[in-house]
Scaffold this motif. Structure first.
Motif, short mmCIF file in Angstrom:
data_model
loop_
_atom_site.label_atom_id
_atom_site.label_comp_id
_atom_site.label_asym_id
_atom_site.label_seq_id
_atom_site.Cartn_x
_atom_site.Cartn_y
_atom_site.Cartn_z
N THR A 1 0.48 -0.94 -0.17
CA THR A 1 -0.02 0.06 0.17
C THR A 1 0.42 1.33 -0.30
O THR A 1 1.99 1.53 0.44
CB THR A 1 -0.94 0.37 1.24
N LEU A 2 0.52 2.47 -0.55
CA LEU A 2 1.11 3.54 -0.75
C LEU A 2 0.68 4.80 -0.53
O LEU A 2 -1.22 4.77 -0.66
CB LEU A 2 1.08 3.53 -2.45
N LEU A 3 0.85 5.76 1.13
CA LEU A 3 0.19 6.69 1.30
C LEU A 3 1.42 7.85 1.34
O LEU A 3 2.62 7.42 2.06
CB LEU A 3 -0.39 6.32 2.85
N THR A 4 1.67 8.99 0.69
CA THR A 4 2.30 9.94 0.30
C THR A 4 1.06 11.36 0.07
O THR A 4 -0.28 11.27 0.40
CB THR A 4 2.56 9.75 -1.04
N ASP A 5 1.71 12.29 0.47
CA ASP A 5 1.34 13.55 0.44
C ASP A 5 2.03 14.18 -1.13
O ASP A 5 1.98 15.40 -1.37
CB ASP A 5 2.09 14.52 1.13
N ASP B 1 -3.43 2.26 -3.26
CA ASP B 1 -2.99 3.88 -3.45
C ASP B 1 -4.03 3.19 -1.95
O ASP B 1 -5.77 4.42 -2.00
CB ASP B 1 -3.91 4.61 -4.57
N ILE B 2 -3.52 4.15 -0.73
CA ILE B 2 -4.17 4.15 0.30
C ILE B 2 -4.50 6.29 0.07
O ILE B 2 -6.32 6.22 0.13
CB ILE B 2 -3.53 4.53 1.09
N ILE C 1 2.37 -4.75 2.64
CA ILE C 1 3.57 -3.68 3.53
C ILE C 1 3.11 -2.57 3.54
O ILE C 1 2.91 -2.35 2.02
CB ILE C 1 4.36 -4.59 2.34
N TYR C 2 2.90 -1.78 4.05
CA TYR C 2 2.99 -0.09 4.15
C TYR C 2 3.84 0.72 4.33
O TYR C 2 4.26 0.76 4.90
CB TYR C 2 1.60 0.20 4.86
N VAL C 3 4.00 1.31 2.54
CA VAL C 3 5.00 2.39 2.86
C VAL C 3 4.25 3.92 2.64
O VAL C 3 3.31 3.96 2.36
CB VAL C 3 5.16 2.08 1.10
#
Length: 246
Positions: free
Chosen positions: A5-9, A35-36, A64-66
Motif C-alpha cells: 500500500t502507498l500513502l503519500t503527500d 493506493d491508500i 507492506i505499508y509504504v
C-alpha cells in the motif's frame, strides 16, 4: 502474492507516484499495489499517522505499508522499517509510525549515496518494499533500533464531568474528526466543538435538517462533527486542534 500500500503527500498531478510504482513493479512485478491516498496535505505527518492508523487493519497479514510524508527528506532523519501485527511498515522517522507503539520491531534502513536527496520514496522506500514483497526479511534491510521518534496522536482528558478532546483530522467533506470515543460519554451528552453546540450524538447525517450541525460516531469509531449537505470546517472556521468537549 504480496500487497503493497502507498500513502503519500505527493498528489497525482506530477510523476512522483508513477515513479515509485515503476520501481515497485520492477522489484516485485507480481505485487498488488494499493493506493491508500496521495492527497495528504504536504508535510502533515499527523494526518498521515491518523489515516494509516485507521487503515492498516483492513489488509491481510503480510501487507507492506509504504508511507512517505517526509518534509525532512535528505536530512539526517532515519528511514524506518517496522513490523507488528504480522505486517510491515516503511516510513520516515518523523513520528508517522507512532501508532504502532514501541512494542513494534524497528530497524533503520541505510540511505545509499546514489539515492536522490529529495526523493527517498522512489530510491529508498520503494526498493525496500520490493525486497520485502519478494520474501526478503526486514532484518536484511537495516539495523535494529529501539528509539524511533515517538509522537502519538493526542488522547482526550477529563475536566470535571466533561471529556475534552480535539479535532485530529478533517476529511474532504469538511467533517471534523475527533479523538473522543463515544464509549467515554454519558448517554445524551451534548457535544461542543470550538465552543459551538453540536447537540447529542446522532446516528447519521439524515437525523438533522439540511444545513444543521450533527455529531455522530464515525466509521473510524470516534466522535465526528459534520454539517448535513455542507462543510463543518468552512461553516465553523475550525480545523485540526479545535477543542471537542462532551
Amino acid at each position: 502474492m504480496a500487497i503493497i500500500t502507498l500513502l503519500t503527500d505527493f498528489g497525482t498531478s506530477d510523476s512522483y507516484v508513477a515513479e515509485m510504482k515503476g520501481v515497485l513493479s520492477t522489484y516485485a512485478p507480481n505485487a498488488t499495489l494499493v493506493d491508500i491516498t496521495h492527497e495528504v496535505s504536504p508535510g502533515e505527518v499527523r494526518a498521515a499517522q491518523y489515516i494509516l492508523s485507521r487503515t492498516w487493519m483492513f489488509f491481510p497479514e503480510g501487507t507492506i505499508y509504504v508511507a512517505v510524508v517526509d518534509a525532512g527528506v535528505g536530512t539526517d532523519r532515519r528511514v524506518l522499517g517496522a513490523t507488528r501485527f504480522g505486517r510491515y511498515f516503511l516510513a520516515p522517522d518523523n513520528g508517522l509510525l507512532s501508532f504502532l507503539s514501541l512494542n513494534a520491531t524497528f530497524i533503520s534502513i541505510p540511505v545509499l549515496p546514489e539515492a536522490a536527496a529529495t526523493f527517498h520514496g522512489r530510491d529508498v522506500f520503494a526498493p525496500a518494499a520490493g525486497v520485502l514483497a519478494k520474501g526478503g526479511s526486514l532484518e536484511s534491510l537495516g539495523t535494529a533500533i529501539t528509539d524511533p521518534l515517538y509522537l502519538p496522536l493526542p488522547i482526550p482528558t477529563t475536566d470535571g464531568n466533561s471529556v475534552v478532546g480535539e479535532v485530529i483530522y478533517v476529511d474532504r467533506f469538511g467533517t471534523l474528526i475527533s479523538n473522543v470515543s463515544p464509549s467515554a460519554l454519558t448517554p445524551g451528552a451534548s457535544i461542543r466543538v470550538g465552543g459551538v453546540d453540536a447537540g447529542p450524538l446522532r446516528r447519521t447525517f439524515g437525523d438533522v435538517a439540511s444545513g444543521a450541525l450533527v455529531a455522530f460516531t464515525g466509521s473510524g469509531g470516534t466522535v465526528e462533527i459534520a454539517v448535513r449537505d455542507g462543510n463543518a470546517m468552512r461553516l465553523l472556521g475550525l480545523s485540526v486542534g479545535a477543542e471537542v468537549r462532551a
